[in-house]
Write an enzyme that holds these catalytic residues in place. Sequence first.
Site, short mmCIF file in Angstrom:
data_model
loop_
_atom_site.label_atom_id
_atom_site.label_comp_id
_atom_site.label_asym_id
_atom_site.label_seq_id
_atom_site.Cartn_x
_atom_site.Cartn_y
_atom_site.Cartn_z
N GLU A 112 24.33 -2.43 26.25
CA GLU A 112 24.57 -1.49 25.16
C GLU A 112 26.08 -1.36 24.98
O GLU A 112 26.82 -1.37 25.97
CB GLU A 112 24.05 -0.08 25.47
CG GLU A 112 22.57 0.09 25.30
CD GLU A 112 21.86 0.06 26.64
OE1 GLU A 112 22.54 0.22 27.66
OE2 GLU A 112 20.64 -0.15 26.66
N TYR A 124 31.17 -10.32 23.12
CA TYR A 124 29.77 -10.69 23.37
C TYR A 124 29.27 -11.69 22.32
O TYR A 124 28.56 -12.64 22.66
CB TYR A 124 28.88 -9.44 23.41
CG TYR A 124 29.30 -8.45 24.48
CD1 TYR A 124 29.55 -8.88 25.78
CD2 TYR A 124 29.46 -7.09 24.20
CE1 TYR A 124 29.95 -7.97 26.77
CE2 TYR A 124 29.85 -6.19 25.18
CZ TYR A 124 30.10 -6.64 26.47
OH TYR A 124 30.49 -5.76 27.43
C1 LIG Z 1 36.24 -5.42 25.79
C2 LIG Z 1 37.32 -5.84 26.79
C3 LIG Z 1 36.70 -5.93 28.18
C4 LIG Z 1 37.85 -7.25 26.36
O1 LIG Z 1 38.72 -7.71 27.39
P1 LIG Z 1 40.05 -8.52 27.07
O2 LIG Z 1 40.50 -9.13 28.33
O3 LIG Z 1 41.03 -7.65 26.36
O4 LIG Z 1 39.54 -9.62 26.03
P2 LIG Z 1 39.79 -11.19 26.08
O5 LIG Z 1 41.25 -11.48 25.97
O6 LIG Z 1 39.07 -11.78 27.23
O7 LIG Z 1 39.12 -11.64 24.70
C5 LIG Z 1 38.01 -12.52 24.65
C6 LIG Z 1 37.36 -12.39 23.30
O8 LIG Z 1 36.94 -11.04 23.07
C7 LIG Z 1 37.17 -10.68 21.70
N1 LIG Z 1 38.20 -9.64 21.64
C8 LIG Z 1 38.81 -9.06 22.70
N2 LIG Z 1 39.65 -8.08 22.27
C9 LIG Z 1 39.56 -8.06 20.92
C10 LIG Z 1 40.17 -7.26 19.91
N3 LIG Z 1 41.06 -6.31 20.22
N4 LIG Z 1 39.83 -7.50 18.62
C11 LIG Z 1 38.94 -8.45 18.30
N5 LIG Z 1 38.32 -9.26 19.23
C12 LIG Z 1 38.63 -9.05 20.52
C13 LIG Z 1 37.62 -11.95 21.01
O9 LIG Z 1 36.44 -12.62 20.59
C14 LIG Z 1 38.28 -12.71 22.14
O10 LIG Z 1 38.26 -14.09 21.94
P3 LIG Z 1 39.58 -14.81 21.29
O11 LIG Z 1 40.70 -14.52 22.25
O12 LIG Z 1 39.19 -16.25 21.26
O13 LIG Z 1 39.78 -14.16 19.96
C15 LIG Z 1 38.53 -4.86 26.76
O14 LIG Z 1 38.90 -4.63 25.44
C16 LIG Z 1 38.25 -3.51 27.43
O15 LIG Z 1 38.41 -3.35 28.65
N6 LIG Z 1 37.86 -2.50 26.63
C17 LIG Z 1 37.63 -1.13 27.16
C18 LIG Z 1 36.36 -1.05 27.94
C19 LIG Z 1 35.15 -1.43 27.10
O16 LIG Z 1 34.97 -0.96 26.00
N7 LIG Z 1 34.30 -2.32 27.66
C20 LIG Z 1 33.08 -2.79 27.02
C21 LIG Z 1 31.98 -1.87 27.29
S1 LIG Z 1 30.44 -2.46 26.65
#
Ligand SMILES: CC(C)(COP(=O)(O)OP(=O)(O)OC[C@H]1O[C@@H](n2cnc3c(N)ncnc32)[C@H](O)[C@@H]1OP(=O)(O)O)[C@@H](O)C(=O)NCCC(=O)NCCS
Length: 177
Positions: A112, A124
């Site tokens: 979720e 995802y």
């Molecule tokens: C979601 C989260 C884990 C992503 O981690 P991250 O290390 O920043 O993301 P990554 O650099 O690995 O990105 C991988 C992919 O995710 C997507 N993505 C990540 N951040 C994004 C942003 N700010 N906007 C759009 N797409 C994004 C993209 O598809 C990206 O692929 P790309 O680099 O080829 O465009 C991070 O934003 C986070 O910790 N958020 C707060 C906690 C949270 O909400 N967790 C999810 C709960 S369900």
Amino acid sequence: MEKEKISLKILPMEKCQIDDVLKIEEEAYGDHHWSKDSFYGELSNDLAHYYSALDPDGNLIGYAGSWRILDEAHITTIAVKPNLMRKKIGEALLNQILKDCYKNEVKYLTLEVRVSNKPAISLYEKYGFKSLGTRKGYYQNNNEDALIMWTENIFWDKFKLLYQQNFEKLKEDINIQ
Ligand SMILES: CC(C)(COP(=O)(O)OP(=O)(O)OC[C@H]1O[C@@H](n2cnc3c(N)ncnc32)[C@H](O)[C@@H]1OP(=O)(O)O)[C@@H](O)C(=O)NCCC(=O)NCCS
């Protein structure tokens, strides 16, 4: 000039890391974060599998977890230290969960996510998760709906190919030790 690659290790989470996990948890999830006791509970649950991402100095930079029940896994959390977001750490953690699922013959993944959480939803979707519907008012702090996301059978060629392509690209972008 070639961009400097970040290096990380992904290892099973240990109880001694929970204080550091909580620091990221509070920053990443704000008001609606898990408590220390929730993490202790998770690390004592045989169905739960949690990972820590560590930088080369051993500092915690992210974590993720899932519950595995028979051939299904439910992703419970993925979070990255805010000042290190968008450096593929979250993707590396999701990749680790998928790798475990392949190893343990888990076929389906669910989770979720807040409908407003575009970064997580994009992550995802990049790996082939699809929306299955919403749970109305699932998040109690602001009554926000949850998007339910799900994979088809990850052993199907289409999903596996996407996973492998993403994994190859990920290895070009970061060093996973
Ligand atoms: C979601 C989260 C884990 C992503 O981690 P991250 O290390 O920043 O993301 P990554 O650099 O690995 O990105 C991988 C992919 O995710 C997507 N993505 C990540 N951040 C994004 C942003 N700010 N906007 C759009 N797409 C994004 C993209 O598809 C990206 O692929 P790309 O680099 O080829 O465009 C991070 O934003 C986070 O910790 N958020 C707060 C906690 C949270 O909400 N967790 C999810 C709960 S369900």
